[in-house]
Scaffold this active site. Structure first.
Site, mmCIF file in Angstrom:
data_model
loop_
_atom_site.group_PDB
_atom_site.id
_atom_site.type_symbol
_atom_site.label_atom_id
_atom_site.label_comp_id
_atom_site.label_asym_id
_atom_site.label_seq_id
_atom_site.Cartn_x
_atom_site.Cartn_y
_atom_site.Cartn_z
ATOM 1 N N TYR A 487 85.294 -31.004 97.669
ATOM 2 C CA TYR A 487 85.520 -29.555 97.562
ATOM 3 C C TYR A 487 86.069 -29.201 96.171
ATOM 4 O O TYR A 487 85.429 -28.539 95.393
ATOM 5 C CB TYR A 487 86.447 -29.070 98.675
ATOM 6 C CG TYR A 487 86.560 -27.568 98.735
ATOM 7 C CD1 TYR A 487 85.532 -26.805 99.285
ATOM 8 C CD2 TYR A 487 87.675 -26.902 98.248
ATOM 9 C CE1 TYR A 487 85.622 -25.423 99.342
ATOM 10 C CE2 TYR A 487 87.774 -25.519 98.308
ATOM 11 C CZ TYR A 487 86.756 -24.773 98.852
ATOM 12 O OH TYR A 487 86.846 -23.415 98.905
ATOM 13 N N SER A 567 80.287 -23.729 99.846
ATOM 14 C CA SER A 567 81.144 -22.706 99.270
ATOM 15 C C SER A 567 81.546 -23.128 97.856
ATOM 16 O O SER A 567 80.675 -23.341 97.007
ATOM 17 C CB SER A 567 82.354 -22.474 100.179
ATOM 18 O OG SER A 567 83.060 -21.332 99.800
ATOM 19 N N ASP A 650 77.059 -13.401 105.553
ATOM 20 C CA ASP A 650 78.163 -14.008 104.815
ATOM 21 C C ASP A 650 78.933 -12.937 104.051
ATOM 22 O O ASP A 650 78.401 -12.304 103.139
ATOM 23 C CB ASP A 650 77.611 -15.057 103.841
ATOM 24 C CG ASP A 650 78.698 -15.977 103.294
ATOM 25 O OD1 ASP A 650 79.863 -15.555 103.235
ATOM 26 O OD2 ASP A 650 78.370 -17.117 102.911
ATOM 27 N N HIS A 685 79.694 -17.170 106.651
ATOM 28 C CA HIS A 685 80.084 -18.261 105.766
ATOM 29 C C HIS A 685 80.337 -19.558 106.520
ATOM 30 O O HIS A 685 80.398 -20.628 105.934
ATOM 31 C CB HIS A 685 81.340 -17.858 104.986
ATOM 32 C CG HIS A 685 81.567 -18.652 103.748
ATOM 33 N ND1 HIS A 685 80.664 -18.692 102.709
ATOM 34 C CD2 HIS A 685 82.596 -19.454 103.369
ATOM 35 C CE1 HIS A 685 81.129 -19.470 101.744
ATOM 36 N NE2 HIS A 685 82.292 -19.951 102.127
#
Length: 714
Positions: A487, A567, A650, A685
Site C-alpha cells: 500500500y 486505491s 466509487d 471503492h
C-alpha cells in the site's frame, strides 16, 4: 526525491510536446496482439508551468457521456470473453465461495456493558450487527440485518456509534458502495428504528450526550447549498435531539473561514463527561479541542497548531492524550482538563519500540495496542503507567477495534492474520484468559501454511520488511508463481490480514508477499513522512526492491511475478508498471489513482493533496509529473499483462483513472500481453461490497493472474 524538469520539446509518449488537436482511431493490430475495442483519440492540450501536456483520452473522464458508456460496455464484454476462457474458472469459483462463506466477526464496541459487533456467515452479502447484553455475557441477538434492506445485498452499514448506556445505536447506511450515508437511530431492546433519518452523513462521527437523548454529529451540505461538486467537503458539526426534525438541528461548529476540505470529527470520553473535536488539514497533523459534555459553550483548545497528531480520552478527572508531537511513535500523557496547558502534561507511558496505535481503560487497566515491526501487540498497564503483562495473541497478526470500559471486566478486539479470518476476541482481565466470543469451524488449517518476515534493502539503503506466506515445506525453486502486494501511503500500516482470495493462490502452490513500504504507519511519523509528497518515489523504490529480492533469492522470476494493489496501492502498482515493466509478468491495478496531474479535480481527492501534492503548485507539479503513471506511458514499451478495475459508484477514486489508463496502454504497448479493464456497476471503492460481488471479482482477478503466470487451482 529529485525534482525533474521536462522541457516543452521533450515528449513522453503523446503527452508532452507541441501537437495539434486531432482525432484518430486505434493503432493497427499486430500479429498476436488482442483486437481491443476502439478507443478514439481526442487530444486536449494543457499548459502548466510552461509545459504543454497532451491528453488523448480526456473524453473518458465524463461519467455521464453516452460515448463513455458505450466504451465501458465494449471493454467489459472484451474482458468477460477473455477471462471466461480460463479452464480452471469453475473450480476456482467453487473454492472461493467456500472461503468467503467462512464465519467472520469484527468491529467490536463495548458501551454500557453492552457489546456490539458485526458477524457474517455463509452466503450472507452483508455483515449483521449483533448485540450482547446488557451484561457482557448476556444473550446474543440480531440488532440490524442490512441484508433485508435490499434484494441484491448492496445496501451496507457504513459506521455505527452506540449510546453511552447501550440502549441506542446511531448508524449510517448507503447503497451500491457509494458511502453516501443516511444516519438512523435504532433501539437495542426492540431492534426498531426511531423516526430519525439524516442524509449527507458520509464518514460521519457521532458524540452522544450522557443522557442518550441527543448527540453531536458531522454532516455535509445538501446539493444546492454549496457550489456544485463541493457537497463532499464543508463538513460541519450539528446537535440533534432524538425524534426532532434534522432541518432544525443547531449548528455547533461551522468551520467558517477555514478551508472547505478541513475534516472535523467528534467523540465522547470514556467517562462521558467530555466531548472532543478534532480538525485536520493534513494526514499527519490535527488540532484538538474539548468541552464538557452537555455544554453549549465554546470548545477549549487542547493541542492546536502543533506539528503532529494528538487524540484524547478522559476518566478519573484527567485527560489522557495519545500524541506523536516530539515522539514519532506516540506516547501517552495525562493533563488537567480544567487547566489544559500542554506544558504541564505528564508522560504516563513513554514511546515504545513500536507505534502506539490506541488505548482504552478496561476494568481499571490501561489496554494499549502497539504495532511493532508491522505486527500487533496488546499490552496491559496499571493506570499509573506500570507495565503489567502482554496479552498473548493467536499468531503474528493485526489487532483492530480495541474496546473496553472502566467498569468492565474484559477487553475486546478483533484479530486477523494471513490464514486467520477476522474474529472478535475477549480477554478476561480477572482470569487472564483470551478466547474468541464465538467458536466456529475455521475452514482453514493455519498449520498447513507458514508465514515469515524478511527484510529487503531499498535503493537508498533503507531496510523494508516483507511478509512471505506459502504452503508449509514448499520448495523455493526460483520458479514459484508469486503475488506481491503493498500500500505505502496515508500513514496506513500494512499488517498481516486475511484476504480470502489469497487462499486458493496459496493452496495452488503460489507465494504471497506483502511489503510494508514507506508512506505507511508501520514505524511511526518518520516512516510516513519518508513516503509522501516529494518523497513518494521512495515508495516505488521500496516496492521494486521487494520484487528484485524475490527474484534474487531464488523464489520466483519476473515472468512468474505479479503485482497487485488497490486505491493508493493502485497508484503504487501503476508506477511499478510504468517504471519497471520488466520486473513483472502481470499487474492487477484496482480502483487506482493514475493521472496525478488532474486527480485533485475529482470526487473527494482534494483531501489527499497534503499526501500527494497538487499540480497547481509548480514545485509539486515537477515531482508529480515525474512519476504519474498516466503521463509516463511510453509508446513501444512492452508492458506486462494488466487488469485494471474500477466501480461506477466509487465516491473516493473516480473510475476515469482506470478508463484513461486502459485506453492509453492498449494503444501504446509494444507487446502482445493483454490490457484489460473490469468496470463494475452498483459498487464503490470497496466498502460495503456484497459477498456475491466480492466473489465475482475475486474469481476474475485470480483467473487473470493464474492465466498469466501459468498456475491452476489446487
Amino acid at each position: 526525491m529529485r525534482s525533474i524538469s521536462f522541457p516543452v520539446a521533450r515528449a513522453l509518449g503523446v503527452f508532452l510536446g507541441l501537437t495539434s488537436l486531432s482525432a484518430a482511431g486505434p493503432s493497427t493490430a499486430r500479429a498476436g496482439r488482442p483486437a481491443y475495442p476502439e478507443s478514439p483519440v481526442h487530444e486536449v492540450a494543457d499548459t502548466l508551468h510552461g509545459h504543454v501536456l497532451i491528453d488523448p483520452y480526456r473524453w473518458l473522464e465524463n461519467d455521464t457521456s453516452a460515448a463513455v458508456r458505450q466504451w465501458t460496455d465494449s471493454q467489459n464484454r472484451f474482458t468477460r470473453q477473455y477471462l471466461d476462457n480460463f479452464p480452471g474458472r469453475a473450480a476456482l469459483a467453487q473454492r472461493l465461495r467456500k472461503v468467503y462463506e467462512l464465519t467472520v466477526t469484527s468491529r467490536p464496541n463495548l458501551e454500557g456493558r453492552t457489546l456490539f459487533y458485526s458477524r457474517r456467515a455463509g452466503d450472507q452479502n452483508q455483515p449483521i450487527v449483533h448485540v450482547r447484553g446488557p451484561g457482557e455475557r448476556g444473550p446474543d441477538r440480531v440488532l440490524l440485518d442490512p441484508n433485508t434492506l435490499s434484494s441484491d445485498g448492496t445496501v451496507a452499514v457504513d459506521w455505527m456509534y452506540p449510546s453511552p448506556d447501550g440502549a441506542l445505536l446511531a448508524y449510517g447506511t448507503s447503497a451500491s458502495g457509494s458511502e453516501k450515508s443516511t444516519l438512523h437511530v435504532r433501539r437495542t431492546d426492540t431492534a426498531k428504528d426511531l423516526p430519525d433519518a439524516i442524509p449527507n452523513t458520509s464518514f460521519a462521527s457521532v458524540a452522544w450526550a450522557p443522557d442518550g437523548k441527543s448527540f453531536l454529529y458531522t454532516r455535509h451540505p445538501a446539493r444546492g447549498e454549496v457550489p456544485g461538486g463541493e457537497e463532499v467537503f464543508h463538513a460541519q458539526v450539528f446537535e440533534h435531539r432524538l425524534c426532532a426534525d434534522p432541518a432544525r438541528d443547531s449548528l455547533v461548529y461551522s468551520g467558517e473561514g477555514r478551508p472547505i476540505q478541513e475534516t472535523r470529527r467528534v467523540s465522547t470520553s470514556a467517562d462521558r463527561r467530555w466531548v472532543f473535536l478534532e480538525t485536520s488539514l493534513d494526514w499527519a497533523k490535527n488540532d484538538l479541542y474539548a468541552r464538557p459534555a452537555g455544554s453549549r459553550g465554546p470548545f477549549t483548545p487542547i493541542a492546536v497548531g502543533l506539528d503532529g497528531e494528538t487524540h484524547a480520552d478522559a476518566w478519573g478527572g484527567k485527560l489522557y492524550l495519545l500524541s506523536n508531537v516530539g515522539a514519532p511513535r506516540f506516547h501517552i500523557l495525562t493533563l488537567d482538563p480544567v487547566k489544559p496547558d500542554l506544558q504541564s502534561a505528564k508522560e504516563l507511558i513513554p514511546e515504545q519500540q513500536g507505534v502506539i496505535e490506541s488505548f482504552r481503560n478496561a476494568g481499571g487497566s490501561l489496554a494499549v495496542a502497539v504495532t511493532e515491526k508491522a505486527v500487533s501487540r496488546v499490552l496491559l498497564f496499571e493506570l499509573d503507567g506500570t507495565l503489567k503483562k502482554e496479552i498473548p495473541l493467536p499468531a503474528l497478526g493485526s489487532v483492530d477495534n480495541l474496546t473496553g470500559e472502566p467498569e468492565a471486566k474484559a477487553v475486546y478486539f478483533s484479530f486477523a492474520s494471513f490464514v486467520y479470518p477476522p474474529a472478535v476476541y475477549r480477554y478476561d482481565l480477572e482470569r487472564g484468559r483470551l478466547e474468541p466470543i464465538e467458536t466456529v469451524s475455521p475452514g482453514i488449517d493455519p498449520a498447513d501454511f507458514e508465514t515469515r518476515q524478511e527484510w529487503v534493502t531499498s535503493k537508498d539503503g533503507t531496510r523494508v520488511p516483507v511478509f512471505l506466506v506459502h504452503k508449509k515445506g514448499l520448495a523455493m525453486d526460483g520458479n514459484r508463481p508469486t503475488l506481491l502486494t503493498a500500500y505505502g501511503g496515508f500513514n496506513v500500516s500494512e499488517q498481516p490480514s486475511f484476504n480470502p482470495s489469497a487462499i486458493p493462490w496459496l493452496e495452488a502452490g503460489g507465494v504471497y508477499a506483502d511489503a510494508c513500504l514507506r508512506g505507511g504507519g508501520e514505524f511511526g511519523r518518520d516512516w510516513h513522512e519518508a513516503g509522501r509528497l516529494e518523497r513518494k518515489q521512495n515508495v516505488f523504490d521500496d516496492f521494486a526492491a521487494a520484487a528484485e529480492w524475490l527474484v534474487s533469492q531464488g523464489i520466483t522470476r519476473p515472468e512468474r511475478l505479479a503485482a497487485r494493489g488497490g486505491s493508493n496501492g493502485g497508484l503504487l502498482v501503476g508506477a511499478a508498471l510504468t517504471q519497471r515493466p520488466e520486473l513483472f509478468g502481470a499487474i492487477v491495478c484496482q480502483v487506482p489513482l493514475l493521472d496525478m496531474i488532474r486527480y485533485h479535480r475529482f470526487s473527494i481527492a482534494r483531501y489527499w493533496v497534503p499526501e500527494y501534492g497538487s499540480s497547481e503548485d509548480p514545485r509539486q507539479f515537477d515531482f508529480l509529473l515525474a512519476y504519474s503513471p498516466y503521463q509516463n506511458v511510453h509508446a513501444g514499451t512492452r508492458y506486462p499483462a494488466t487488469l485494471l478495475t474500477a466501480a461506477e459508484s466509487d465516491s473516493r477514486v473516480a473510475p476515469l483513472h482506470a478508463r484513461k489508463m486502459t485506453a492509453l496502454l492498449q494503444a501504446k504497448t509494444g507487446g502482445d500481453a493483454p490490457i484489460l479493464i473490469r468496470i463494475e456497476s452498483k459498487a464503490g471503492h470497496g466498502a460495503g461490497k456484497p459477498t456475491a460481488k466480492r466473489v465475482e471479482e475475486a474469481v476474475d482477478v485470480l483467473s487473470f493472474l493464474m492465466m498469466q503466470l501459468g498456475i491452476s487451482p489446487g
